[in-house]
Design an enzyme around this catalytic site. Structure first.
Site, PDB file in Angstrom:
ATOM      1  N   ASP A 190      22.904 -13.164   4.902  1.00  0.00           N
ATOM      2  CA  ASP A 190      23.212 -14.092   3.806  1.00  0.00           C
ATOM      3  C   ASP A 190      24.716 -14.363   3.712  1.00  0.00           C
ATOM      4  OD1 ASP A 190      22.609 -15.630   1.432  1.00  0.00           O
ATOM      5  OD2 ASP A 190      23.260 -13.941   0.215  1.00  0.00           O
ATOM      6  N   MET A 200       9.269   4.321   5.055  1.00  0.00           N
ATOM      7  CA  MET A 200       9.217   2.931   4.588  1.00  0.00           C
ATOM      8  C   MET A 200      10.436   2.604   3.724  1.00  0.00           C
ATOM      9  SD  MET A 200       6.734   1.857   6.203  1.00  0.00           S
ATOM     10  CE  MET A 200       7.221   0.208   5.730  1.00  0.00           C
ATOM     11  N   GLU A 201      10.870   3.560   2.930  1.00  0.00           N
ATOM     12  CA  GLU A 201      12.046   3.368   2.083  1.00  0.00           C
ATOM     13  C   GLU A 201      13.300   3.186   2.953  1.00  0.00           C
ATOM     14  OE1 GLU A 201       9.550   5.353   1.446  1.00  0.00           O
ATOM     15  OE2 GLU A 201       8.962   4.853  -0.598  1.00  0.00           O
ATOM     16  N   LEU A 228       0.803  -1.213   0.000  1.00  0.00           N
ATOM     17  CA  LEU A 228       0.000   0.000   0.000  1.00  0.00           C
ATOM     18  C   LEU A 228       0.840   1.269   0.000  1.00  0.00           C
ATOM     19  CD1 LEU A 228      -2.667  -1.370   2.456  1.00  0.00           C
ATOM     20  CD2 LEU A 228      -2.749  -1.386  -0.019  1.00  0.00           C
ATOM     21  N   CYS A 229       2.141   1.110  -0.206  1.00  0.00           N
ATOM     22  CA  CYS A 229       3.080   2.230  -0.282  1.00  0.00           C
ATOM     23  C   CYS A 229       2.937   2.968  -1.612  1.00  0.00           C
ATOM     24  CB  CYS A 229       4.491   1.644  -0.257  1.00  0.00           C
ATOM     25  SG  CYS A 229       5.493   2.262   1.068  1.00  0.00           S
ATOM     26  N   HIS A 230       2.975   4.291  -1.554  1.00  0.00           N
ATOM     27  CA  HIS A 230       2.942   5.083  -2.780  1.00  0.00           C
ATOM     28  C   HIS A 230       4.331   5.113  -3.424  1.00  0.00           C
ATOM     29  CE1 HIS A 230      -0.428   6.606  -0.394  1.00  0.00           C
ATOM     30  NE2 HIS A 230      -1.001   6.860  -1.538  1.00  0.00           N
TER      31      HIS A 230
END
Lengths: 165, 165, 165, 165, 165, 165
Positions: free
Chosen positions: E130, E115-116, E79-81
């Protein structure tokens, strides 16, 4: 009747979705054929077909978009398993008031490729719409469906519609 | 008739395709509404709707797939311009023998968002098909179309069909 | 000499890479032109050009691949800023022993689009190689370069080579 | 002469492109080596190599971009089959007036990995260009080519050039 | 208390999710800083830091993965723009029994970039995991959080934790 | 002690990173379980759980984001091998002041799937954060870790923590 469902395969008993465990399924050669139609106007179909122009790429771009989209199906359809596609063909026929699209997709894998074939015809149809939208906003994509499916435990399947198309 | 085309916008005079230059177009608020239907059987629609289960995510997964696909439209449709989406809503109604899907997409940008809305309903429909394919191979995605379009130089547009849906 | 560098823009004083802060740069119309060549054999070029076949899509697929790749440049080149492309054209000319490729990319944004134009010609060239590799493993992609660049603070730039091509 | 082509493998008899059916091809270990060069100026190469800085990541970013791009080859090159890569190495040597790039890619699959190796060196080269473009707009990517190819029915192949590089 | 919520912004009154309409929000310069830690063993941290080796790229690969992931946030978080990032920096410090990661992301856009920044540190941390998983399966990624946020209507925000880190 | 490392598998003797050659590793059924927690406030957890609303999709969107991200792990983590996932389940439990997330991922392939399981829980956690960030900027994602790992040469592994969770 044997086709009557009692549960959706992607939905667990509690209603939550998951990507079904297919670890134990057998690797076999599989094939699916799907189709779609873009309904527009005869004058628009004429423009798409354009035999006169030296480079007539309107249908080529839809074909290529369909093939590329088939490869990206598991990125688009959330619960689809990734599959190594071993072949993809997309046909487009522009005639009358419509463009008929048909995709054949193949794999050697553990699940069928009908989602890949349906994604191919859907994105090819969207690409046709994109090409003609400046001249026909009212075009409609319709009859997106599986025609044939081969391979896997359940064996060959033909849609009733497939026989008559 | 004013809507009669004389060329496809993505196709140059020599027939080659390109991504049209929209550098000079104005940034405005734009909105598009698209719809699609998945035709299946009433017993399958019953399974999808499943009010009884604690987690009934069958429609949620299609809604989310549609929203995510809207954002990836320019990766799928080759000649589509990238646009910063500013909103996306996907509605699904499962009733009778079908699932009706409607998407509303918004941007503040230089081109319309009908391709994004159409991609949203197409991928939502593919996701519904994926959920039910084990119980209905013969389901059909149909009536993928634009209902409304606002913003930009050409102003609001409503499909004849939109008024009656 | 004014062009003599004293630092790479993507590399900080300590040698670590970063995506440079362009928040304060001005939004302007920008354009870049890049080129590449695929060197092969005359008989292979003949096959690519194939005017005789009803659907001659060998060059179309490379053109479309180039346009689509331009849009995905920031996913491929790690420190590239995302940019809203406003136009993209890819030309391919198959003649003699080679395919010449030229891409023109436009944006209205804060950074130049030479990476997008270079990515377009590179992927178009890779696609040509992919088409001919069964008949010529020894083909070479060469002269991938920027020919022209406009817009932004630094103004227009032409490569010395651009004038003579 | 046995290498003389009479058709491009991705192009059907009617000229349309498709993703060739490789369902029946054998899964074998395969390897390909490709190379590319970025031509610039000695003072720029000096900046890239920068042994003095504590974190000298200019070549690392190109190496990583190349490895990541190899994995995305079938998304970029439209008719490429998806393959499960089992290894990828990218070497960069900055010396004199150029950066020499070499990629080795491996798979256990049904088709060769030369496109993956070529994509790796191309994107590594684009990343080098991106790093240096502020100081040298006139840099050129050149000699993108396959050096070696092993595995599959056709067995090992070495380019004439490979022997002398 | 003013921070007490009465609704989640992405969830409509009926409980369905959507991508919120931000068409009317103002474009401003925005910045977010996020952090994460990877807890492992001192001997493993020693291996990561490896100053002795000529090419010490273990931290570079995590930095680059973080920057690239920041750009792909709207593909991952449904739902991120989408936002045009204008800068991204990822710092990694390997010391004691852990690797501390910090990302600063900038945009000029209509929504914040926390969010980024969180995606950047998460993927950088996954990349560190990893690298070390062959020697420490029990490593833990922890304290993934926003430290600072600037720009937009709500103005600057600092986490209580940010002051003491 | 047998677990004491003497080298990182992704780092060559000279310190450069590469995607390790796994061509000779055996294809076996493999499974990994990972977990993560999102720490917030009880009133926020209440909003997420929202049993009262007809469509309670807040947790569904995180589940689906996690499953989709698992499939894209090799695009995000630079040195990860692509793997054909054969199953993925993501569980979310919102209770007290936190959301507990657990992912189980399966493949039949040459390498383990712990990175895919960790990516699934990380992106599910980021999606939960995105949902609640308007009401709790100070939420923290923590304890991202592998709980169990099965298959491959090294056989089953359980984290000490896994036994007590």
């Amino acid at each position: 009747m044997s086709d009557a469902p009692d549960a959706l395969s992607h939905v667990r008993a509690d209603g939550a979705v998951h990507m079904v465990d297919v670890s134990a399924k057998q690797v076999t050669a599989r094939r699916a054929v799907a189709a779609a139609s873009v309904l527009t106007r005869p004058d628009v179909v004429e423009l798409i077909a354009q035999g006169k122009l030296p480079k007539g790429e309107a249908l080529a771009v839809a074909r290529i978009a369909g093939i590329m989209a088939a490869k990206r199906t598991p990125e688009l359809v959330p619960l689809c398993h990734p599959l190594p596609l071993t072949g993809a063909d997309v046909e487009l026929v522009a005639a009358g008031d419509r463009v008929e699209i048909r995709a054949t997709v193949k794999t050697v894998g553990v699940t069928g490729v009908e989602m890949e074939a349906l994604t191919a015809v859907s994105v090819a149809a969207l690409t046709v719409y994109d090409m003609i939208k400046a001249v026909d906003k009212a075009a409609v994509i319709t009859d997106v469906r599986v025609l044939e499916k081969d391979g896997g435990k359940s064996g060959p399947w033909r849609s009733a519609q497939a026989r008559t198309v």
